[in-house]
Structures are given as structure tokens and as C-alpha cells.
Design a protein around this motif. Structure first.
Motif: not given
Length: 485
Positions: A331-351
Motif C-alpha cells: 500500500s502507498r498513500v498520499n494526500a492533497v490539501s484543498v480548501t473547498q471541494y468545488s465542482p472542478s476539484v471534485f471532477d479532478a479527483l474523480v478523473n
């Protein structure tokens, strides 16, 4: 339909990479420790049952074959062990719950220290505190406090050790109310690198600052003292959604971020499948009944499974063991820090989930790729004073975790590259969206093993270097792996 054994998401203490090994063997060090420790402690060699338990980790690939393992039974014996390790310059590792993911996080080819004998949980109702040994898991703390009307502000993943969680920061179901785990501490029993046993409280400004998010750089903690918070029945549970419901989940996440109720918390897991991304909503409200309307959008989405109800805190926590199954090789993990799950950030995560899921699954059918979305209130960092993490308490960060679990060891580099590219792509989307996250701190308990210190501790790093030099001039803790300050 998503089975209860499909999801594998757990984020332990920040990554610990193995220190370089000095020349020569470690058997003489093991013998010195065995001769020096008291009867309350014990040392074990390979092929013994207890040795195997001491070096075992939740992820198989996190285990290393150590020269020996030692289970200290007192702070005094931790002092003895640490002084021997320092004088012989023997690499070592300290294991609490054993949920570190990558090789060398809390494992070593030198001396494995297992804190399993520090297993007491003592609730002091008069002082409103809980003393917990550093070998205790969250399950044990919560079970001990069940029906007492008190709780600690602890983690959300069953069987995780309190040591890793607490030394890295500690996000909780109740962080909107009370802050991080480190914002609810009363003290630490700490064995300094020179073997001195000390109690660290707010009066020791430097170590108090450093231990709160600074990892394993300043000695070995043998006992954590937590402030308690009131705890009655809660409302919540999991809601499992099929692939075709992801757009509705997205809208529910976007709307939930407008909620300004400190008792409310949501985690959303999004998991790759060959058919697309499925999701699980974990809803939590710190009262028997939620305020009207808060979770309506999540509840309105058709589910294939739901266990949302009024229940005890222990009951909801115990329902989450599926997060840690099945046991996996790597297993390997990482993180990404955001200040909001905006529509574009949510879409980027799913993509990114769909892209990397398809890419890695073609090479390893045993892949599980998942993320956890963790929206918090904008003032989540306002509940405590300055600490090693987060370096900036003026801006809330959502510590979005990314987890790859797989079986093919030849994919280690590919997975690591995927994790970096995944987080970079989402960060870029957030920056375009107007979020000030191009240099946002990465949560150390989720960070990939080679994350630069500057990306975790930011402007706090010079102060942490000074504290480290003062308490560990011989760099004894550098013999253990980790984000080395």
C-alpha cells in the motif's frame, strides 16, 4: 453492489523511511538490551511467536526482519533501550498500532521496539482526562470510555494506534467542535533521546509545540494524556452508492460545505471499479438526532446499503472495520490539501481515480484505489494554539487522502509516480479554481514517504530544527526512520 470487503482506506501516521545502517551486525546490541532491561520488559529473537507479532504490520510490505524485538514494560526501560541504541548507533523503529504503510515507517532491520506493554487506559473523571499508553489502539480507548459520558477527540479508523494518530495531528469526527486531537491534549510522558524521562505540558513551550504534529523526532512517548469531551448518543452511519449515483453524491458534497453546524461531519469515500467510481458516505452528528435538513441530500440518494441510525459512539466506530479489509500485500498513500471541494476539484479527483485506476488495474487486478473527501468548517484550526502541524492555522485545509493498495511489488515506482501526479493534478485544479493551495501543508499522517519537510511544516521548520537540536544533539532519533527534522 459494493461488498463490505472491497473498500480499503486507512491513513496512519506519516511516512517513516528507514535510516541508513551502520557497518556491523546488531546482535551485540540486542544482547546488551536483554542484559540491561528489567523483568517488566522482554527481548525476542526471530522465529519466536512474540517476535513475529512485534514486527508485524497491518500492511504486509511494511514489515521488516529485525535483528530482535524488544517490548519495554516501563518508561525506565525505554530509557535504557534508547541509551543503548544511541551509544551503539543502532537503527531502530518504534511501533504502536502498526498501521504505518510503507517499508521503514515503523519497521527496521535493527531493533524493533514494540510498545505493546504500554496498554493501559485510565479515565480520571475528576480531572477530565484520560491516560493512555502508547501501545493502545483507538478501539481500546473508545471501549474503555463507553458509557462513561466522556470521550477523546480521536481518529476514525478502527485498530489504528493512538501514537501515530496523535503525533501526526489527528482529524476526528468532532474536529469541527473541538479541533484536532493535538488541540485536546493535557500532557505527554516522554523519554528524551538522552534517556531522560519527562512530562511535557503547556509549560514546556518548545516540546509542547513540537510534539503536536512533529512526529517521532523528539523522543519516545510512553503515555498520552487527553482532555475528555462530553459524549452521549450520536446519529450516523454509512450510505453505499452505486456508480450511477456519483453526480448526486457530488451535489450532496457541494451543498454540505455550506452547513455551519459544528456537530456535523461527513466523510465521502470514492473508490475505483472497472465500471466507474462508486462511493460511500459516512455521516455523523454528535447528538441523538441531527438538526433538520443537514444530511437530506445524502439521505435522498438511493443506496444499496445503509446503517444510519441513532447509536453509541462505540457502535458507529465498530461498524467501520470494513475500511481496513481485506488485508493487502502493498500500500502507498498520499494526500492533497484543498480548501473547498468545488465542482472542478471534485471532477479532478474523480478523473484521476478513473485514469490511474484503469492504468494500474491493467497491470494488477488486485488494485484498490480510493480517496476520502473530508470537508471541515473554515475555522477547524482555530481550536488550538500554534503547533508543528498545521504550520498555518488561519486557513482550513481538507486533508484529502489517496490510497493505492495492490499486490505486485514491481509496481512500487509506478504507484508512487501515480500518487504524486494525482495530487499535483488536483492541486492544479484547485489553484485554477482560486484556492490558495499551491504550497498548502500536507497532512503528515497521509503524506507520501518522500514528501519534503517544507511541504509539511512550512514556516515552522526552522523552529522545529532548533528544538530538535536542543533535545537531540546526537541525533539519536535519526536512527529511526521518518520525516527527519
Amino acid at each position: 453492489m459494493l461488498s463490505a470487503t472491497f473498500l480499503v482506506v486507512a491513513f496512519p501516521l506519516a511516512s517513516f523511511s528507514h535510516a541508513s545502517t551502520p557497518s556491523g551486525g546488531y546482535q551485540s546490541t540486542c544482547r546488551s538490551i536483554a542484559d540491561a532491561i528489567s523483568n517488566s520488559s522482554q527481548l525476542f529473537y526471530p522465529n519466536s511467536t512474540q517476535y513475529n507479532a512485534d514486527i508485524e504490520h497491518a500492511i504486509i510490505s511494511s514489515t521488516q526482519v529485525s535483528a530482535c524485538s524488544v517490548e519495554p514494560g516501563s518508561a525506565a526501560d525505554v530509557s535504557v533501550v534508547l541509551r543503548i541504541l544511541g551509544s551503539t548507533r543502532t537503527p531502530f523503529a518504534v511501533k504502536g498500532g502498526g498501521h504505518a504503510y510503507n517499508l521503514g515507517f515503523s519497521s527496521t532491520t535493527g531493533v524493533q521496539i514494540s510498545m505493546t506493554r504500554f496498554n493501559s487506559v485510565e479515565h480520571n473523571n475528576a480531572t477530565g482526562t484520560v491516560d493512555a499508553g502508547s501501545g493502545v489502539t483507538l478501539d481500546q480507548v473508545y471501549a474503555a470510555l463507553d458509557s462513561t459520558g466522556a470521550n477523546i477527540v480521536g481518529g476514525r479508523i478502527p485498530s489504528v494506534g493512538i501514537s501515530g494518530l496523535t503525533l501526526g495531528g489527528g482529524y476526528a469526527f468532532m474536529s469541527n467542535q473541538y479541533g484536532l486531537t493535538i488541540d485536546n491534549m493535557a500532557g505527554y510522558e516522554l523519554v528524551l533521546p538522552n534517556g531522560t524521562i519527562t512530562n511535557v505540558t503547556e509549560s514546556n513551550k518548545d516540546l509542547w509545540f513540537a510534539l503536536r504534529g512533529g512526529g517521532n523526532n523528539f523522543g519516545i512517548v510512553t503515555k498520552f494524556t487527553y482532555k475528555t469531551v462530553p459524549q452521549g448518543q450520536i446519529w450516523g452511519g454509512t450510505l453505499r452508492y452505486d456508480v450511477d449515483k456519483l453526480d448526486l453524491v457530488k451535489e450532496a458534497v457541494l451543498k454540505f460545505q455550506l452547513v455551519n453546524d459544528t456537530k456535523a461531519n461527513v466523510n465521502v469515500y470514492v473508490i475505483y471499479t472497472p465500471a466507474g467510481a462508486v462511493s460511500i458516505g459516512l455521516v455523523f452528528y454528535n447528538a441523538p438526532t441531527p438538526a433538520p435538513g443537514i444530511f437530506d441530500d445524502f439521505l435522498a440518494i438511493p443506496t444499496n446499503q445503509s446503517d444510519v441510525k441513532t447509536r453509541s459512539f462505540v457502535d458507529i466506530f465498530d461498524s467501520l472495520y470494513f475500511i481496513n479489509t481485506p488485508k493487502t500485500d502493498r500500500s502507498r498513500v498520499n494526500a492533497v490539501s484543498v480548501t473547498q471541494y468545488s465542482p472542478s476539484v471534485f471532477d479532478a479527483l474523480v478523473n484521476q481515480i478513473l485514469f490511474w485506476g484503469g492504468k494500474i488495474a491493467a497491470l494488477d487486478p488486485n488494485l484498490t484505489l480510493s480517496i476520502i473527501l473530508e470537508p471541515f468548517l473554515k475555522d477547524v484550526f482555530s481550536h488550538g494554539p500554534a503547533s508543528a502541524y498545521p504550520p498555518d492555522r488561519s486557513q482550513a485545509l481538507f486533508p484529502t487522502g489517496i490510497s493505492f493498495k495492490y499486490g505486485n511489488a514491481s509496481l512500487d515506482d509506478t504507484v508512487s509516480k501515480g500518487l504524486r501526479n494525482f495530487s499535483d493534478a488536483v492541486t492544479a485544479a484547485a489553484v485554477v479554481d482560486g484556492q490558495n493551495v499551491s504550497h498548502a501543508a500536507v497532512y503528515p499522517n497521509y503524506a507520501l514517504f518522500d514528501t519534503p519537510l517544507e511541504e509539511i511544516y512550512g514556516a515552522n521548520l526552522p523552529r522545529l530544527h532548533g528544538i530538535k537540536k536542543a533535545v537531540d544533539p546526537e541525533n539519536v532519533m535519526g536512527l529511526a526512520g521518518g520525516f527527519k527534522i
